[in-house]
Design a protein around this motif. Structure first.
Motif, PDB file in Angstrom:
ATOM      1  N   GLN A  11       0.851  -1.175   0.000  1.00 46.33           N
ATOM      2  CA  GLN A  11       0.000   0.000   0.000  1.00 46.33           C
ATOM      3  C   GLN A  11       0.895   1.235   0.000  1.00 46.33           C
ATOM      4  O   GLN A  11       1.822   1.318   0.790  1.00 46.33           O
ATOM      5  CB  GLN A  11      -0.880   0.002   1.263  1.00 46.33           C
ATOM      6  CG  GLN A  11      -1.853  -1.159   1.329  1.00 46.33           C
ATOM      7  CD  GLN A  11      -1.183  -2.517   1.493  1.00 46.33           C
ATOM      8  OE1 GLN A  11      -0.183  -2.627   2.180  1.00 46.33           O
ATOM      9  NE2 GLN A  11      -1.702  -3.526   0.846  1.00 46.33           N
ATOM     10  N   THR A  33      -9.342  -5.319  -6.927  1.00 46.76           N
ATOM     11  CA  THR A  33     -10.245  -5.897  -5.924  1.00 46.76           C
ATOM     12  C   THR A  33     -10.661  -4.829  -4.910  1.00 46.76           C
ATOM     13  O   THR A  33     -11.809  -4.817  -4.458  1.00 46.76           O
ATOM     14  CB  THR A  33      -9.605  -7.105  -5.212  1.00 46.76           C
ATOM     15  OG1 THR A  33      -8.255  -6.785  -4.900  1.00 46.76           O
ATOM     16  CG2 THR A  33      -9.668  -8.342  -6.069  1.00 46.76           C
ATOM     17  N   GLY A  34      -9.745  -3.916  -4.566  1.00 45.78           N
ATOM     18  CA  GLY A  34     -10.096  -2.834  -3.643  1.00 45.78           C
ATOM     19  C   GLY A  34     -11.241  -1.991  -4.216  1.00 45.78           C
ATOM     20  O   GLY A  34     -12.199  -1.666  -3.519  1.00 45.78           O
ATOM     21  N   ARG A  38     -14.990  -1.459  -2.854  1.00 49.72           N
ATOM     22  CA  ARG A  38     -15.511  -0.112  -2.567  1.00 49.72           C
ATOM     23  C   ARG A  38     -16.817   0.149  -3.318  1.00 49.72           C
ATOM     24  O   ARG A  38     -17.717   0.799  -2.795  1.00 49.72           O
ATOM     25  CB  ARG A  38     -14.451   0.960  -2.892  1.00 49.72           C
ATOM     26  CG  ARG A  38     -13.423   1.111  -1.764  1.00 49.72           C
ATOM     27  CD  ARG A  38     -12.449   2.250  -2.012  1.00 49.72           C
ATOM     28  NE  ARG A  38     -11.494   1.942  -3.054  1.00 49.72           N
ATOM     29  CZ  ARG A  38     -10.383   1.217  -2.860  1.00 49.72           C
ATOM     30  NH1 ARG A  38     -10.088   0.758  -1.661  1.00 49.72           N
ATOM     31  NH2 ARG A  38      -9.570   0.965  -3.859  1.00 49.72           N
ATOM     32  N   THR A  55     -12.293  -4.518   5.727  1.00 46.11           N
ATOM     33  CA  THR A  55     -11.429  -3.452   5.189  1.00 46.11           C
ATOM     34  C   THR A  55     -11.236  -2.324   6.195  1.00 46.11           C
ATOM     35  O   THR A  55     -10.157  -1.754   6.276  1.00 46.11           O
ATOM     36  CB  THR A  55     -12.000  -2.850   3.886  1.00 46.11           C
ATOM     37  OG1 THR A  55     -13.295  -2.343   4.136  1.00 46.11           O
ATOM     38  CG2 THR A  55     -12.083  -3.878   2.785  1.00 46.11           C
ATOM     39  N   GLU A  59      -7.925  -5.606   7.616  1.00 48.31           N
ATOM     40  CA  GLU A  59      -7.815  -7.065   7.442  1.00 48.31           C
ATOM     41  C   GLU A  59      -8.218  -7.447   6.025  1.00 48.31           C
ATOM     42  O   GLU A  59      -8.946  -6.715   5.353  1.00 48.31           O
ATOM     43  CB  GLU A  59      -8.745  -7.782   8.429  1.00 48.31           C
ATOM     44  CG  GLU A  59      -8.444  -7.540   9.894  1.00 48.31           C
ATOM     45  CD  GLU A  59      -7.083  -8.090  10.331  1.00 48.31           C
ATOM     46  OE1 GLU A  59      -6.587  -9.036   9.694  1.00 48.31           O
ATOM     47  OE2 GLU A  59      -6.532  -7.564  11.309  1.00 48.31           O
ATOM     48  N   VAL A  61     -10.388  -9.408   3.319  1.00 44.89           N
ATOM     49  CA  VAL A  61     -11.717 -10.004   3.201  1.00 44.89           C
ATOM     50  C   VAL A  61     -11.486 -11.520   3.025  1.00 44.89           C
ATOM     51  O   VAL A  61     -10.505 -11.920   2.394  1.00 44.89           O
ATOM     52  CB  VAL A  61     -12.454  -9.393   1.984  1.00 44.89           C
ATOM     53  CG1 VAL A  61     -13.801 -10.043   1.777  1.00 44.89           C
ATOM     54  CG2 VAL A  61     -12.597  -7.883   2.168  1.00 44.89           C
ATOM     55  N   GLY A  87      -4.196  -5.861  -6.738  1.00 50.08           N
ATOM     56  CA  GLY A  87      -4.700  -6.194  -5.397  1.00 50.08           C
ATOM     57  C   GLY A  87      -5.081  -7.658  -5.232  1.00 50.08           C
ATOM     58  O   GLY A  87      -5.636  -8.036  -4.204  1.00 50.08           O
ATOM     59  N   ARG A  90      -3.377 -11.870  -2.986  1.00 52.35           N
ATOM     60  CA  ARG A  90      -2.731 -11.280  -1.822  1.00 52.35           C
ATOM     61  C   ARG A  90      -2.215 -12.324  -0.847  1.00 52.35           C
ATOM     62  O   ARG A  90      -1.579 -11.977   0.146  1.00 52.35           O
ATOM     63  CB  ARG A  90      -3.735 -10.400  -1.068  1.00 52.35           C
ATOM     64  CG  ARG A  90      -3.565  -8.909  -1.302  1.00 52.35           C
ATOM     65  CD  ARG A  90      -4.726  -8.211  -0.616  1.00 52.35           C
ATOM     66  NE  ARG A  90      -4.484  -6.851  -0.238  1.00 52.35           N
ATOM     67  CZ  ARG A  90      -4.761  -5.800  -1.009  1.00 52.35           C
ATOM     68  NH1 ARG A  90      -5.185  -5.965  -2.230  1.00 52.35           N
ATOM     69  NH2 ARG A  90      -4.577  -4.589  -0.540  1.00 52.35           N
ATOM     70  N   GLN A  94      -5.006 -17.448  -2.592  1.00 58.72           N
ATOM     71  CA  GLN A  94      -5.519 -16.680  -3.733  1.00 58.72           C
ATOM     72  C   GLN A  94      -4.654 -16.916  -4.971  1.00 58.72           C
ATOM     73  O   GLN A  94      -5.157 -16.956  -6.098  1.00 58.72           O
ATOM     74  CB  GLN A  94      -5.573 -15.185  -3.398  1.00 58.72           C
ATOM     75  CG  GLN A  94      -6.577 -14.867  -2.289  1.00 58.72           C
ATOM     76  CD  GLN A  94      -6.712 -13.381  -2.006  1.00 58.72           C
ATOM     77  OE1 GLN A  94      -6.096 -12.538  -2.668  1.00 58.72           O
ATOM     78  NE2 GLN A  94      -7.513 -13.047  -1.006  1.00 58.72           N
ATOM     79  N   ARG A 135     -10.117   8.141   2.870  1.00 62.48           N
ATOM     80  CA  ARG A 135     -10.650   6.790   2.699  1.00 62.48           C
ATOM     81  C   ARG A 135     -10.886   6.194   4.069  1.00 62.48           C
ATOM     82  O   ARG A 135     -10.059   6.350   4.961  1.00 62.48           O
ATOM     83  CB  ARG A 135      -9.635   5.945   1.909  1.00 62.48           C
ATOM     84  CG  ARG A 135     -10.284   5.208   0.770  1.00 62.48           C
ATOM     85  CD  ARG A 135      -9.243   4.536  -0.065  1.00 62.48           C
ATOM     86  NE  ARG A 135      -8.687   3.370   0.613  1.00 62.48           N
ATOM     87  CZ  ARG A 135      -7.840   2.543   0.022  1.00 62.48           C
ATOM     88  NH1 ARG A 135      -7.465   2.757  -1.214  1.00 62.48           N
ATOM     89  NH2 ARG A 135      -7.374   1.505   0.678  1.00 62.48           N
ATOM     90  N   ARG A 146      -2.181  -3.252   7.247  1.00 60.84           N
ATOM     91  CA  ARG A 146      -2.100  -3.632   5.835  1.00 60.84           C
ATOM     92  C   ARG A 146      -0.656  -3.854   5.410  1.00 60.84           C
ATOM     93  O   ARG A 146      -0.357  -4.772   4.650  1.00 60.84           O
ATOM     94  CB  ARG A 146      -2.760  -2.568   4.949  1.00 60.84           C
ATOM     95  CG  ARG A 146      -4.248  -2.416   5.209  1.00 60.84           C
ATOM     96  CD  ARG A 146      -5.033  -2.113   3.954  1.00 60.84           C
ATOM     97  NE  ARG A 146      -4.702  -0.857   3.313  1.00 60.84           N
ATOM     98  CZ  ARG A 146      -5.136   0.338   3.712  1.00 60.84           C
ATOM     99  NH1 ARG A 146      -5.891   0.436   4.783  1.00 60.84           N
ATOM    100  NH2 ARG A 146      -4.816   1.423   3.044  1.00 60.84           N
TER     101      ARG A 146
HETATM  102  P1  ADP Z   1      -4.558  -0.926  -0.435  1.00 60.77           P
HETATM  103  O1  ADP Z   1      -3.695  -1.458  -1.526  1.00 60.77           O
HETATM  104  O2  ADP Z   1      -4.289   0.490  -0.087  1.00 60.77           O
HETATM  105  O3  ADP Z   1      -4.701  -1.830   0.745  1.00 60.77           O
HETATM  106  P2  ADP Z   1      -6.868  -1.800  -1.872  1.00 60.77           P
HETATM  107  O4  ADP Z   1      -7.776  -0.842  -2.541  1.00 60.77           O
HETATM  108  O5  ADP Z   1      -6.057  -2.698  -2.737  1.00 60.77           O
HETATM  109  O6  ADP Z   1      -5.990  -0.855  -0.992  1.00 60.77           O
HETATM  110  O7  ADP Z   1      -7.670  -2.724  -0.845  1.00 60.77           O
HETATM  111  C1  ADP Z   1      -8.462  -2.178   0.172  1.00 60.77           C
HETATM  112  C2  ADP Z   1      -8.944  -3.282   1.103  1.00 60.77           C
HETATM  113  O8  ADP Z   1      -9.776  -4.207   0.368  1.00 60.77           O
HETATM  114  C3  ADP Z   1      -7.842  -4.162   1.694  1.00 60.77           C
HETATM  115  O9  ADP Z   1      -7.271  -3.612   2.845  1.00 60.77           O
HETATM  116  C4  ADP Z   1      -8.622  -5.450   1.991  1.00 60.77           C
HETATM  117  O10 ADP Z   1      -9.372  -5.327   3.164  1.00 60.77           O
HETATM  118  C5  ADP Z   1      -9.587  -5.534   0.834  1.00 60.77           C
HETATM  119  N1  ADP Z   1      -8.993  -6.346  -0.247  1.00 60.77           N
HETATM  120  C6  ADP Z   1      -8.542  -5.898  -1.455  1.00 60.77           C
HETATM  121  N2  ADP Z   1      -8.045  -6.895  -2.188  1.00 60.77           N
HETATM  122  C7  ADP Z   1      -8.179  -8.022  -1.437  1.00 60.77           C
HETATM  123  C8  ADP Z   1      -7.837  -9.379  -1.603  1.00 60.77           C
HETATM  124  N3  ADP Z   1      -7.230  -9.815  -2.738  1.00 60.77           N
HETATM  125  N4  ADP Z   1      -8.128 -10.248  -0.621  1.00 60.77           N
HETATM  126  C9  ADP Z   1      -8.725  -9.850   0.503  1.00 60.77           C
HETATM  127  N5  ADP Z   1      -9.055  -8.582   0.752  1.00 60.77           N
HETATM  128  C10 ADP Z   1      -8.796  -7.668  -0.193  1.00 60.77           C
END
Ligand code: ADP
Length: 192
Positions: A11, A33-34, A38, A55, A59, A61, A87, A90, A94, A135, A146
């Motif tokens: 991040q 995925t983020g 959202r 989120t 943590e 998801v 994203g 992770r 996955q 955010r 994160r």
């Molecule tokens: P950042 O890279 O700043 O953490 P993201 O927009 O990629 O922001 O993700 C935001 C949140 O969405 C993560 O902190 C997590 O909770 C959730 N998330 C995103 N991608 C995944 C993933 N592949 N598996 C599980 N949770 C995810």
């Protein structure tokens, strides 16, 4: 020519920005995925409410939820000829699921870009972003969590992709355009 790519990076490394620039350059969609989570949160649907409970704490998801969402998205026609995954994956579960999804679609990854930056720089950038974007998951605790999860669960994936000859590592420090050039050059390299 197809580009099926993953972009990885902690991040604050500029991963989302670089994913969008690279997607424009290659003419393929980005799957973030983020952003997907959202959008569900904004729509206040069940998936969004579930995602928010994780989120907001920084943590991940749960994998079943995330995997199912990515599987659905990758089956859509606009990504048939290429995509940049931002994203995901992770963690190692996955990563395996992504291999399965792509195998089921009769395809596989062409490359993985890893953006790197020092933790101090990342924390500084994230705090700056928190001030501008507000955010809801950009609290100090969630940011730190994160970054820890990235180090523990996501960074190790580069070893798997490296062993397959898919990985290119790009220094994420510098002007946005400069980093974008590095990324573009790196991607051309991995595809040969
Ligand atoms: P950042 O890279 O700043 O953490 P993201 O927009 O990629 O922001 O993700 C935001 C949140 O969405 C993560 O902190 C997590 O909770 C959730 N998330 C995103 N991608 C995944 C993933 N592949 N598996 C599980 N949770 C995810």
């Amino acid at each position: 020519m197809s580009y099926r790519l993953v972009i990885m990076g902690p991040q604050g490394s500029g991963k989302g920005t670089q994913a969008a620039l690279l997607a424009d350059r290659l003419g393929v969609p980005t799957i973030s995925t983020g952003d997907l989570f959202r959008a569900h949160m904004a729509a206040q649907d069940d998936l969004g409410e579930l995602a928010r409970s994780y989120t907001s704490r920084g943590e991940l998801v749960p994998d079943e939820v995330t995997n199912a969402m990515v599987r659905r998205r990758l089956a859509e026609p606009d990504v048939a000829d290429g995509f940049i995954l931002d994203g995901y994956p992770r963690n190692c579960f996955q990563l395996d699921e992504l291999d399965d999804i792509l195998a089921d679609l009769g395809t596989r990854l062409d490359g993985v870009v890893e953006l790197t930056a020092e933790r101090d720089e990342l924390m500084a950038r994230m705090k700056h972003r928190a001030e501008i974007e507000h955010r809801e998951d950009d609290t100090d605790e969630a940011i730190a969590r994160r970054l820890d999860i990235y180090d523990e669960q996501t960074a190790p994936l580069t070893a798997s992709y490296g062993a397959r000859g898919l990985l290119v590592t790009v220094d994420g420090i510098g002007e946005i355009d400069e980093v974008a050039e590095r990324v573009a050059r790196a991607v051309t390299g991995v595809r040969n």
